[in-house]
Scaffold this active site. Structure first.
Site, PDB file in Angstrom:
ATOM      1  CB  CYS A 275     -10.465  -2.693   0.359  1.00 28.65           C
ATOM      2  SG  CYS A 275     -10.270  -2.393  -1.407  1.00 28.65           S
TER       3      CYS A 275
ATOM      4  CD  GLU B 238      -5.253  -5.902  -1.843  1.00 33.55           C
ATOM      5  OE1 GLU B 238      -4.817  -5.352  -1.200  1.00 33.55           O
ATOM      6  OE2 GLU B 238      -6.341  -6.031  -0.628  1.00 33.55           O
TER       7      GLU B 238
ATOM      8  CD  GLU C 172      -1.554   4.498   4.483  1.00 38.04           C
ATOM      9  OE1 GLU C 172      -0.705   5.234   5.269  1.00 38.04           O
ATOM     10  OE2 GLU C 172      -1.727   3.950   4.962  1.00 38.04           O
TER      11      GLU C 172
ATOM     12  CG  ASN D   4      -0.674   0.138   2.231  1.00 38.50           C
ATOM     13  OD1 ASN D   4       0.908  -1.186   2.878  1.00 38.50           O
ATOM     14  ND2 ASN D   4      -1.058   0.434   3.416  1.00 38.50           N
TER      15      ASN D   4
ATOM     16  CB  CYS E  40      -8.540  -4.479  -4.141  1.00 32.44           C
ATOM     17  SG  CYS E  40      -7.407  -2.833  -3.267  1.00 32.44           S
TER      18      CYS E  40
ATOM     19  CB  CYS F  59      -4.895  -1.560  -1.808  1.00 28.94           C
ATOM     20  SG  CYS F  59      -6.549  -0.670  -0.983  1.00 28.94           S
TER      21      CYS F  59
HETATM   22  N1  THU Z   1      -5.066  -1.638   2.586  1.00 29.61           N
HETATM   23  C1  THU Z   1      -5.138  -2.485   0.785  1.00 29.61           C
HETATM   24  O1  THU Z   1      -3.626  -2.155   0.762  1.00 29.61           O
HETATM   25  N2  THU Z   1      -5.521  -3.463   0.893  1.00 29.61           N
HETATM   26  C2  THU Z   1      -7.197  -4.019   1.212  1.00 29.61           C
HETATM   27  O2  THU Z   1      -7.245  -4.167   1.144  1.00 29.61           O
HETATM   28  C3  THU Z   1      -7.780  -2.988   2.503  1.00 29.61           C
HETATM   29  C4  THU Z   1      -6.540  -1.277   3.068  1.00 29.61           C
HETATM   30  C5  THU Z   1      -4.368  -0.481   3.004  1.00 29.61           C
HETATM   31  C6  THU Z   1      -4.990   0.758   2.407  1.00 29.61           C
HETATM   32  C7  THU Z   1      -4.658   1.749   3.712  1.00 29.61           C
HETATM   33  O3  THU Z   1      -3.058   2.134   3.074  1.00 29.61           O
HETATM   34  C8  THU Z   1      -4.423   1.097   4.560  1.00 29.61           C
HETATM   35  O4  THU Z   1      -4.480  -0.428   4.277  1.00 29.61           O
HETATM   36  C9  THU Z   1      -5.494   0.731   5.844  1.00 29.61           C
HETATM   37  O5  THU Z   1      -6.820   1.032   5.362  1.00 29.61           O
END
Ligand code: THU
Length: 133
Positions: A92, A59, A48, A46, A95, A57
């Protein structure tokens, strides 16, 4: 079904990718490993942003990286995500829709953490009735 040696390699790659996460706002690192038909593994983490909604994210990072590398878009076989800690989470919704674009309905998707447990779905179970033309 993914053979154990491949799953082991995916977990190792996802853990390494999680250690590269840019997640200073959530403090929630995530690593992904995308297994291709030829056995190569594309990592993702991820990434941010201070403007929170721009976060990508793990994935999606892995899938977009495979596309950017010119890998065959029909060659994606499986995805494993790893989130450090003692809780098993699920991918999520955003994704799921992106994975559905490239992975076949029967593709196995795995989620794990620092417990010796996995969640497992097929792509079709993860996103039933997803958007498509
Ligand atoms: N996140 C992912 O990388 N993949 C997911 O399927 C769920 C959430 C990340 C996004 C964010 O940087 C952190 O997790 C918290 O939501």
């Amino acid at each position: 079904m993914i053979a154990q040696p491949d799953l082991d390699r995916m977990l190792e790659a996802a853990k390494r990718a999680a250690s590269h996460a840019h997640c200073q706002y959530s403090q929630f690192p995530v690593g992904a490993a995308l297994l291709m038909d030829d056995g190569q593994i594309i990592p993702g983490c991820n990434v941010e942003n201070v403007s929170y909604g721009l976060t990508n994210c793990a994935e999606r990072t892995a899938v977009f990286s495979a596309i950017a590398q010119g890998l065959p878009r029909k060659g994606m076989r499986s995805v494993l995500i790893y989130m450090p800690g003692q809780t098993l989470y699920s991918p999520c919704g955003a994704c799921r829709q992106v994975l559905k674009e490239f992975l076949p309905p029967e593709a196995p998707i795995y989620a794990t953490c620092d417990l010796p447990e996995f969640k497992q779905w097929t792509m079709a179970e993860l996103l039933p009735d997803g958007f498509d033309f």
